[in-house]
Design a protein around this motif. Structure first.
Motif, short mmCIF file in Angstrom:
data_model
loop_
_atom_site.label_atom_id
_atom_site.label_comp_id
_atom_site.label_asym_id
_atom_site.label_seq_id
_atom_site.Cartn_x
_atom_site.Cartn_y
_atom_site.Cartn_z
N MET A 1 -132.94 -116.75 9.64
CA MET A 1 -131.80 -116.77 10.54
C MET A 1 -131.04 -118.07 10.34
O MET A 1 -131.63 -119.13 10.21
CB MET A 1 -132.31 -116.63 11.96
CG MET A 1 -131.30 -116.88 13.00
SD MET A 1 -131.95 -116.50 14.60
CE MET A 1 -133.66 -116.30 14.33
N SER A 2 -129.74 -117.95 10.35
CA SER A 2 -128.87 -119.08 10.07
C SER A 2 -128.54 -119.86 11.35
O SER A 2 -128.12 -119.28 12.35
CB SER A 2 -127.58 -118.54 9.45
OG SER A 2 -126.53 -119.44 9.57
N SER A 3 -128.74 -121.19 11.29
CA SER A 3 -128.38 -122.01 12.45
C SER A 3 -126.86 -122.01 12.65
O SER A 3 -126.38 -122.17 13.78
CB SER A 3 -128.91 -123.43 12.29
OG SER A 3 -128.37 -124.03 11.13
N ASP A 4 -126.10 -121.80 11.57
CA ASP A 4 -124.64 -121.69 11.69
C ASP A 4 -124.26 -120.46 12.51
O ASP A 4 -123.33 -120.51 13.32
CB ASP A 4 -123.97 -121.60 10.31
CG ASP A 4 -124.02 -122.93 9.56
OD1 ASP A 4 -124.24 -123.98 10.20
OD2 ASP A 4 -123.85 -122.90 8.33
N PHE A 5 -124.98 -119.35 12.31
CA PHE A 5 -124.68 -118.13 13.07
C PHE A 5 -125.00 -118.34 14.55
O PHE A 5 -124.22 -117.94 15.42
CB PHE A 5 -125.45 -116.93 12.51
CG PHE A 5 -125.10 -115.64 13.21
CD1 PHE A 5 -123.87 -115.03 13.00
CD2 PHE A 5 -125.99 -115.03 14.08
CE1 PHE A 5 -123.53 -113.84 13.64
CE2 PHE A 5 -125.67 -113.85 14.73
CZ PHE A 5 -124.43 -113.25 14.51
N TYR A 8 -122.28 -120.34 16.03
CA TYR A 8 -121.07 -119.51 16.17
C TYR A 8 -121.18 -118.61 17.40
O TYR A 8 -120.22 -118.46 18.15
CB TYR A 8 -120.86 -118.68 14.90
CG TYR A 8 -119.63 -117.83 14.94
CD1 TYR A 8 -118.36 -118.40 15.03
CD2 TYR A 8 -119.71 -116.45 14.90
CE1 TYR A 8 -117.21 -117.62 15.08
CE2 TYR A 8 -118.58 -115.65 14.93
CZ TYR A 8 -117.33 -116.25 15.02
OH TYR A 8 -116.20 -115.47 15.08
N ARG A 23 -135.86 -120.26 20.57
CA ARG A 23 -136.57 -119.51 19.53
C ARG A 23 -137.68 -118.69 20.15
O ARG A 23 -138.40 -119.16 21.04
CB ARG A 23 -137.16 -120.46 18.50
CG ARG A 23 -136.12 -121.09 17.62
CD ARG A 23 -136.77 -121.61 16.34
NE ARG A 23 -135.75 -121.89 15.35
CZ ARG A 23 -135.22 -121.00 14.52
NH1 ARG A 23 -135.61 -119.76 14.57
NH2 ARG A 23 -134.31 -121.33 13.66
N ASP A 42 -132.27 -111.78 12.38
CA ASP A 42 -131.72 -111.56 11.03
C ASP A 42 -130.19 -111.68 11.01
O ASP A 42 -129.51 -110.89 10.36
CB ASP A 42 -132.14 -110.19 10.50
CG ASP A 42 -133.65 -110.08 10.35
OD1 ASP A 42 -134.28 -111.08 9.94
OD2 ASP A 42 -134.21 -109.00 10.64
N ASP A 43 -129.67 -112.65 11.72
CA ASP A 43 -128.22 -112.90 11.80
C ASP A 43 -127.43 -111.73 12.36
O ASP A 43 -126.27 -111.49 11.99
CB ASP A 43 -127.65 -113.34 10.45
CG ASP A 43 -127.99 -114.81 10.15
OD1 ASP A 43 -128.39 -115.54 11.08
OD2 ASP A 43 -127.83 -115.22 9.00
#
Length: 131
Positions: A1-5, A8, A23, A42-43
């Motif tokens: 999983m993206s920390s950027d997502f 956002y 988490r 999974d984003d």
């Protein structure tokens, strides 16, 4: 999983109140004003569903959150946000409010029995189906 997502999603949901994430189980729980109303896995962003809002998610083909356990695929009452909502803060607000409303209803009636995750597939999955 993206920390950027995750960041956002925080930005998109900020107009609704105090957003925080935690988490959990390989994903991230999303809280707005301390109400657990969404999750990220999974984003993908999923909002809480219940008897009152579930039909709206289903009407636009938002798939439920699923996970695999002991060879079975289970489904939970969290529905993926429509793709177009991720690009439109006004549209995102509409879907987020549905999840938040479900969380508020649950908080108002804590003794209401939650529906357990239901298997989507009743047979064991083969190793090729799991990948």
């Amino acid at each position: 999983m993206s920390s950027d997502f995750v960041a956002y999603v925080h930005e998109l949901l900020a107009p609704l109140g105090n957003v925080r994430s935690k988490r959990m189980f390989g994903g991230v729980g999303i809280y707005i004003n301390d109400l657990f109303c969404a999750l990220i896995a999974d984003d993908y962003l999923y909002f809480k569903g219940d008897d009152e809002n579930e039909a709206e998610f289903i009407a636009v083909d938002c798939p439920p959150f699923t996970y695999e356990k002991e060879g079975q695929l289970f489904s939970m009452r969290y529905y993926r946000a429509p793709d177009e909502a991720l690009d439109n803060p006004h549209e995102m607000s509409r879907w987020a409010r549905l999840g938040l409303a479900a969380a508020l209803r649950k908080a108002a009636n804590p003794k209401a029995k939650a529906k357990k995750a239901q298997p989507k597939v009743s047979k064991k999955l083969s190793p090729t189906q799991l990948s």
